[in-house]
Design a protein around this motif. Structure first.
Motif, short mmCIF file in Angstrom:
data_model
loop_
_atom_site.label_atom_id
_atom_site.label_comp_id
_atom_site.label_asym_id
_atom_site.label_seq_id
_atom_site.Cartn_x
_atom_site.Cartn_y
_atom_site.Cartn_z
N LEU A 248 0.84 -1.21 0.00
CA LEU A 248 0.00 0.00 0.00
C LEU A 248 0.87 1.26 0.00
N PHE A 249 1.93 1.26 0.79
CA PHE A 249 2.80 2.45 0.84
C PHE A 249 3.43 2.70 -0.54
N LYS A 250 3.75 1.62 -1.26
CA LYS A 250 4.31 1.79 -2.61
C LYS A 250 3.26 2.39 -3.54
N ARG A 251 2.03 1.88 -3.40
CA ARG A 251 0.93 2.39 -4.22
C ARG A 251 0.70 3.88 -3.91
N VAL A 252 0.82 4.25 -2.64
CA VAL A 252 0.67 5.66 -2.26
C VAL A 252 1.76 6.48 -2.93
N ALA A 253 3.01 5.98 -2.85
CA ALA A 253 4.14 6.73 -3.44
C ALA A 253 3.91 6.96 -4.93
N ASP A 254 3.34 5.96 -5.60
CA ASP A 254 3.09 6.09 -7.04
C ASP A 254 2.05 7.16 -7.36
N ASN A 255 1.27 7.54 -6.37
CA ASN A 255 0.19 8.50 -6.63
C ASN A 255 0.37 9.84 -5.90
N LEU A 256 1.60 10.08 -5.43
CA LEU A 256 1.89 11.36 -4.78
C LEU A 256 2.71 12.25 -5.71
N SER A 257 2.59 13.56 -5.52
CA SER A 257 3.42 14.50 -6.30
C SER A 257 4.86 14.43 -5.79
N PRO A 258 5.80 14.91 -6.57
CA PRO A 258 7.17 14.99 -6.06
C PRO A 258 7.18 15.81 -4.77
#
Ligand SMILES: C[S@@+](CC[C@H](N)C(=O)[O-])C[C@H]1O[C@@H](n2cnc3c(N)ncnc32)[C@H](O)[C@@H]1O
Length: 327
Positions: A248-258
């Motif tokens: 889930l944390f990886k999925r979150v990272a994929d959907n966050l702005s820089p």
């Protein structure tokens, strides 16, 4: 360390009745469940009429009213019972901000689950009956009671670290307690939860917070496509096991702005005195949930690409906010 009631000398002393313990919980939950509080909120009523209107037993209702009066929930005048002022605030209108009925029903259901612990110890699995047996509405409205206490602190902590943020994804946002606070602070909020939960709150949210975007789905499968500036995960990491949280944390990272911020609210094992007990709560309610240590959170977050990880204690509740930023 928690103080054990059963290891003190006074256990069989004057406190054996434990009025604030399971007896009061059972009494109040029964009064919510059977509609006694709602009927008393509507208008003062005599015991016999109350029993008749709710199809309850008159002797039982009289005994319950007496106990509720003793504890300050109801008052009697000329044979008519009504809720006291404080009870009106907490147990009158189910949709009022201070209403506690949903949370009491949730706690009383948890008691039933905790009583299954001997079986769970044998099998390692929760006994059949799903987590939402109290209904999804009951569950998410109970969550709102707890989240209400922490939502301002959560928003302050996030916005102090990401003052430039314009968008927030509230993952497992339930009734949208945090989405609403973020929306009040000028952010564009997306509330993501299972479709059944979204349907419960759709009409009221579209009316009171039309700018909150409501999205149903399974966060173990996919998240709404970002990029978002902040992702908030309130009390969701205790539901599933380490592998799912890591993913889930990886999925979150994929959907966050820089430079985006992740903020996770939960009981951190070793830091929150409630964490070990809450671990039992998840043991009897789920097949992989639990409470996780600071080291686990740091590992999962680092692995997903987050940096500047910090853990702050929440004042309003024995919980922590774990935060990290993408590069
Ligand atoms: C314990 S509640 C927390 C609610 C709120 N964030 C809070 O802090 O009070 C967990 C929420 O996550 C939602 N949830 C659980 N599993 C989910 C999944 N796989 N996908 C989407 N939402 C999920 C539940 O429906 C529930 O609203």
């Amino acid at each position: 360390m928690k103080k054990s009631k059963y290891l003190t000398d006074s256990y069989h002393g004057e406190n054996w009745f434990e009025p604030g313990g399971w007896q009061e919980l059972s009494l109040v939950a029964a009064s919510v469940k059977t509609g006694i509080f709602t009927a008393l909120y509507r208008e003062p009523i005599g015991a016999a009429d109350l029993a008749r209107s709710l199809a309850l037993d008159i002797r039982a209702v009289r005994i319950v009213l007496e106990a509720l009066a003793e504890l300050g929930y109801v008052a009697e005048a000329t044979g008519l019972y009504s809720l006291t002022k404080v009870a009106v605030e907490r147990f009158g209108d189910p949709l009022a901000r201070g209403y506690l009925g949903w949370a009491v029903l949730h706690s009383s259901r948890l008691v039933e689950r905790w009583l299954t612990l001997p079986q769970v110890l044998e099998t390692g699995l929760p006994v059949p009956g799903d987590r939402f047996s109290e209904t999804i509405e009951g569950f998410i409205r109970a969550m709102d009671v707890y989240a209400g206490a922490t939502s301002m602190e959560v928003a302050d902590a996030c916005l102090t670290r990401a003052p430039e943020a314009k968008t927030v994804l509230d993952i497992g946002g339930a009734t949208g307690t945090v989405s609403k606070v973020m929306s009040d602070r000028g952010l564009s909020a997306t509330l993501f939860d299972i479709p059944e939960a979204i349907e419960v709150i759709r009409a009221e949210t579209e009316q009171s917070y039309p700018t909150i975007d409501l999205v149903g789905g399974d966060f173990n499968e996919a998240l709404p496509q970002g990029p978002y500036d902040i992702a908030f995960l309130g009390n969701v990491t205790h539901i599933y096991g380490p592998e799912k949280n890591q993913a889930l944390f990886k999925r979150v990272a994929d959907n966050l702005s820089p430079g985006g911020l992740i903020a996770i609210l939960d009981f951190v094992r070793g830091r929150s005195v409630s964490a070990a007990f809450f671990g039992i709560n998840m043991l009897v309610n789920s097949s992989g949930g639990g409470t996780w240590t600071k080291v686990q959170y740091i590992d999962w977050l680092t692995d997903a690409g987050f940096k500047n990880i910090e853990i702050v204690d929440i004042e309003a509740r024995d919980q922590q906010l774990i935060m990290g930023r993408l590069d």
